[in-house]
Design an enzyme around this catalytic site. Structure first.
Site, PDB file in Angstrom:
ATOM      1  N   GLN A  78      44.224  73.776  58.988  1.00 61.01           N
ATOM      2  CA  GLN A  78      44.296  72.332  59.212  1.00 61.01           C
ATOM      3  C   GLN A  78      45.709  71.839  58.921  1.00 61.01           C
ATOM      4  O   GLN A  78      46.219  72.027  57.816  1.00 61.01           O
ATOM      5  CB  GLN A  78      43.301  71.602  58.304  1.00 61.01           C
ATOM      6  CG  GLN A  78      43.310  70.092  58.511  1.00 61.01           C
ATOM      7  CD  GLN A  78      42.350  69.386  57.562  1.00 61.01           C
ATOM      8  OE1 GLN A  78      41.686  70.017  56.754  1.00 61.01           O
ATOM      9  NE2 GLN A  78      42.304  68.068  57.648  1.00 61.01           N
ATOM     10  N   GLU A  96      48.933  68.252  50.209  1.00 50.76           N
ATOM     11  CA  GLU A  96      49.888  68.812  49.248  1.00 50.76           C
ATOM     12  C   GLU A  96      49.503  70.220  48.802  1.00 50.76           C
ATOM     13  O   GLU A  96      50.372  71.053  48.548  1.00 50.76           O
ATOM     14  CB  GLU A  96      50.040  67.900  48.024  1.00 50.76           C
ATOM     15  CG  GLU A  96      51.121  68.383  47.071  1.00 50.76           C
ATOM     16  CD  GLU A  96      51.595  67.339  46.085  1.00 50.76           C
ATOM     17  OE1 GLU A  96      52.206  67.732  45.081  1.00 50.76           O
ATOM     18  OE2 GLU A  96      51.357  66.138  46.317  1.00 50.76           O
ATOM     19  N   ARG A  97      48.211  70.522  48.714  1.00 50.10           N
ATOM     20  CA  ARG A  97      47.804  71.869  48.324  1.00 50.10           C
ATOM     21  C   ARG A  97      48.262  72.887  49.365  1.00 50.10           C
ATOM     22  O   ARG A  97      48.768  73.970  49.035  1.00 50.10           O
ATOM     23  CB  ARG A  97      46.282  71.946  48.135  1.00 50.10           C
ATOM     24  CG  ARG A  97      45.774  71.214  46.902  1.00 50.10           C
ATOM     25  CD  ARG A  97      44.261  71.320  46.747  1.00 50.10           C
ATOM     26  NE  ARG A  97      43.855  72.662  46.379  1.00 50.10           N
ATOM     27  CZ  ARG A  97      43.251  73.524  47.183  1.00 50.10           C
ATOM     28  NH1 ARG A  97      42.968  73.174  48.433  1.00 50.10           N
ATOM     29  NH2 ARG A  97      42.900  74.711  46.765  1.00 50.10           N
ATOM     30  N   ARG A 133      37.962  63.444  50.166  1.00 52.97           N
ATOM     31  CA  ARG A 133      37.925  64.879  49.883  1.00 52.97           C
ATOM     32  C   ARG A 133      36.725  65.249  49.024  1.00 52.97           C
ATOM     33  O   ARG A 133      36.248  64.450  48.234  1.00 52.97           O
ATOM     34  CB  ARG A 133      39.214  65.325  49.172  1.00 52.97           C
ATOM     35  CG  ARG A 133      40.467  65.173  50.025  1.00 52.97           C
ATOM     36  CD  ARG A 133      41.688  65.568  49.228  1.00 52.97           C
ATOM     37  NE  ARG A 133      41.625  66.962  48.844  1.00 52.97           N
ATOM     38  CZ  ARG A 133      42.056  67.971  49.601  1.00 52.97           C
ATOM     39  NH1 ARG A 133      42.581  67.713  50.784  1.00 52.97           N
ATOM     40  NH2 ARG A 133      41.971  69.209  49.196  1.00 52.97           N
TER      41      ARG A 133
END
Length: 303
Positions: A78, A96-97, A133
């Site tokens: 993604q 960010e991960r 999320r």
């Protein structure tokens, strides 16, 4: 295969467009802006800066390592989302991960959706997307709601529309921020659930909150058992035992202040005993092997 080649060709075309300094796209009104906004490009990681509005503050190093292993095997499934700040300068809006995992692998590029947004829009997009999320802890969600109120000036009704949640759900999350910081930390670390936290909110005195919180951990109480304990607390009008009150009055002020600092740092209620001579003992509780190792890392100064 033809579809994949077409997507790659599109990415190369966008790359050429974005690397033309004479026709830099700065707003949605600029020429060719419609070809950039909402499209995906393989973006140089060195062109991307971390979002200062990122609502998430707790990134597990272990989970980043696991994600990096997945990215190494499967690639970025993604794309991240970035907003364009200037020529070859972008800022993370979400992902960010994935960004951290890619940096860990020393990758050169990452697939990214391009957006053009001002600071307020970027903050709102980051907050709303993060709330959706599945892996956020309840306190992170509550803090995101609070930032939408404080910094975007959204009402709870407006937030309900933006994030697709009932107003009562938003209210329940926001109430968690009234809990003692130690209890909030325990919820973030997974020692207690949101259900436990909601039960503890009914207790106004934070010292009593902490006392029951410690009992939840030591006795491994369920949410239902915690609710019963809180109900009994109110029915009996329980207060802290006189012996404890007397003991706290004899504890020096510098210790009282220090204990609070220790408790917040270690995420547990720290017990301190002091003799008349001024000598004392500090006790740091732990509730599992994982908790013990977490405390050990804190003592060693590791992150």
């Amino acid at each position: 295969m033809a579809k994949a080649n077409k997507k790659q060709a599109l990415g190369r075309g966008l790359s050429a467009l974005l690397n033309d300094p004479d026709n830099d796209i700065k707003s949605a009104k600029d020429k060719n802006a419609e070809k950039v906004i909402g499209n995906i490009i393989e973006l140089d990681l060195d062109f991307i800066e971390v979002n200062p509005f990122q609502p998430r503050t707790n990134f597990s190093e272990e989970s980043i390592q696991e994600l990096a292993s997945s990215v190494k095997e499967l690639g970025i499934i993604q794309p991240i989302t970035v907003r364009k700040l200037g020529f070859n300068k972008y800022q993370l809006v979400s992902g960010e991960r994935r960004y951290r995992a890619s940096k860990l692998l020393n990758l050169e590029t990452i697939p990214a959706y391009i957006r053009i947004a001002n600071d307020q829009e970027s903050l709102e997009m980051a907050l709303v997307e993060n709330i959706q999320r599945q892996d956020l802890d309840p306190i992170e969600i509550a803090l995101s709601y609070q930032r939408l109120i404080d910094e975007i000036q959204l009402t709870q009704e407006q937030m309900s529309e933006r994030v697709g949640k009932k107003r009562s759900t938003i209210t329940n999350y926001l109430r968690l921020l009234k809990l003692d910081p130690i209890i909030q930390t325990g919820m973030r670390d997974g020692f207690i659930s949101m259900g436990h936290g909601r039960a503890l909110i009914a207790i106004d005195d934070q010292a009593d909150q902490l006392e029951i919180y410690e009992k939840i951990l030591s006795d491994k109480l369920s949410v239902r058992e915690t609710e019963d304990l809180v109900r009994n607390y109110h029915q009996k009008g329980e207060a802290k035992p006189t012996s404890k009150n007397t003991e706290s009055e004899t504890v020096p002020k510098y210790i009282k202040k220090g204990v609070q600092v220790f408790s917040e740092y270690f995420g547990h209620k720290i017990d301190v005993k002091v003799s008349k001579s001024g000598k004392g003992k500090i006790t740091i509780p732990f509730h599992s092997e994982e908790d013990f190792n977490r405390i050990k890392k804190l003592v060693q100064g590791e992150k």
